[in-house]
Design an enzyme around this catalytic site. Structure first.
Site, PDB file in Angstrom:
ATOM      1  CE  LYS A   1     107.007 -25.391 -63.661  1.00  0.00           C
ATOM      2  NZ  LYS A   1     105.988 -25.845 -62.699  1.00  0.00           N
TER       3      LYS A   1
ATOM      4  CG  ASP B   1     101.321 -22.616 -61.069  1.00  0.00           C
ATOM      5  OD1 ASP B   1     101.765 -22.646 -62.229  1.00  0.00           O
ATOM      6  OD2 ASP B   1     101.728 -23.358 -60.153  1.00  0.00           O
TER       7      ASP B   1
ATOM      8  CD  GLN C   1     106.416 -28.318 -59.983  1.00  0.00           C
ATOM      9  OE1 GLN C   1     106.788 -27.231 -60.417  1.00  0.00           O
ATOM     10  NE2 GLN C   1     105.692 -29.154 -60.706  1.00  0.00           N
TER      11      GLN C   1
END
Ligand code: NDP
Length: 282
Positions: free
Chosen positions: A51, A118, A95
């Site tokens: 990422k 997200d 995460q």
């Protein structure tokens, strides 16, 4: 047709890099994505590295915050609030999974919805289901981009989604519904999964069981999207679909690795750019 997610994601990254350069010139600052990881889970560390790499490639600003596994929920919440309040931060990604002593939902809910790259915050989930402006989760958004890039017919087609998680199965089913597919969601309690899968024109599999979808479960000419990432004992990464058996009968199929995975990361960058644009033009 092999759906080359790696190549499609690379094309998108190049486009986004140009877009970021244009936006930066126009607004005087780069989009900024902060990534927070708690603990040292090797798979999570590897996802985070990818990422950050994509974010740097596209010219985003941002920080990687690596916190020890002993970080308390309060400490993590404080950090998130601080980033929420920082006007120069456009996207915050924590995460997952988090260590067991931290409540994931509390953390997801603490992220400002307009910075929730997200798309997991309840108000973004509601936005998706109510067709409001929202942030769409990266993996489902990446799957739709793959279907679009391969000009897969959607309207009136039967899409079967195997798996009903909040991060993949349910949102991708909604996105397929929005494209006028007739959608069936299958799961661990589905009776005769093979028969259900065989009716699919588009089969999306997000389970986490190596090679569970075999050739007998797939209709001739179906488009097969394999979301699963499974590491075998020998270290090899495989999907949920028996690629070698299914590829000869599918119209199109994603490989693992190199299918959905790179698209998930590309869509994280896209979501960050969208968050930036919405915030900067507000
Ligand atoms: P979850 O574990 O949250 O969900 C798995 C789903 O599969 C559940 O709905 C479960 O059903 C269903 N399931 C389990 N066993 C069976 C079975 N025998 N038959 C039918 N359905 C079954 O997983 P995620 O959605 O988070 O992830 C799925 C896979 O996708 C994993 O391999 C993960 O690593 C991968 N993944 C890949 C990403 C990428 O970028 N490529 C991103 C996110 C995930 P039930 O609800 O009934 O328990």
């Amino acid at each position: 047709m092999i759906i080359d997610g790696k190549q499609i994601a690379q094309t998108l990254r190049n486009e986004m890099r140009d877009e970021v350069a244009r936006l930066t010139a126009q607004y005087g600052r780069k989009p900024c994505l902060d990534v927070i990881i708690v603990g040292e889970d090797p798979a999570s560390m590897s996802y985070v590295r990818s990422k950050i790499k994509a974010s740097e490639y596209c010219g985003l600003d941002g920080e990687l915050l690596r916190l020890p596994a002993t970080t308390t929920e309060d400490e993590l919440l404080r950090l998130i609030h601080e980033r929420n309040d920082n006007p120069l931060v456009d996207g915050i990604l924590v995460q997952l999974p988090l260590p067991h002593h931290i409540n994931e939902l509390s953390i997801i809910e603490a992220i400002a919805p307009e910075k929730d790259v997200d798309g997991f915050h309840p108000s973004n989930v509601a936005g998706l289901w109510l067709n409001r402006q929202t942030i769409v989760p990266c993996t489902p958004k990446g799957i739709m981009a793959l279907l679009e890039a391969t000009t897969t017919p959607l309207a009136g087609q039967h899409a079967v989604v195997v798996g009903r998680s909040n991060i993949v199965g349910k949102p991708v089913a909604k996105l397929l519904l929005d494209k006028n597919c007739t959608v069936t969601i299958a799961h661990s309690r589905t009776a005769d999964l093979a028969a259900v899968c065989r009716t699919a024109d588009i089969l999306v599999v997000a389970v986490g069981r190596p090679h569970m979808i075999t050739a007998e479960m797939v209709k001739l000419g179906a488009t097969v999207i394999d979301v699963g990432i499974n590491r075998l004992a020998n270290g090899r990464l495989v999907g949920d679909v028996d690629y070698d058996g299914v590829a000869p009968i599918a119209r199109a199929i994603t490989p693992v690795p190199g299918g959905v995975g790179p698209m998930t990361i590309a869509m994280l960058i896209r979501n960050t750019i969208e968050c930036y644009q919405r915030r900067i033009t507000k």
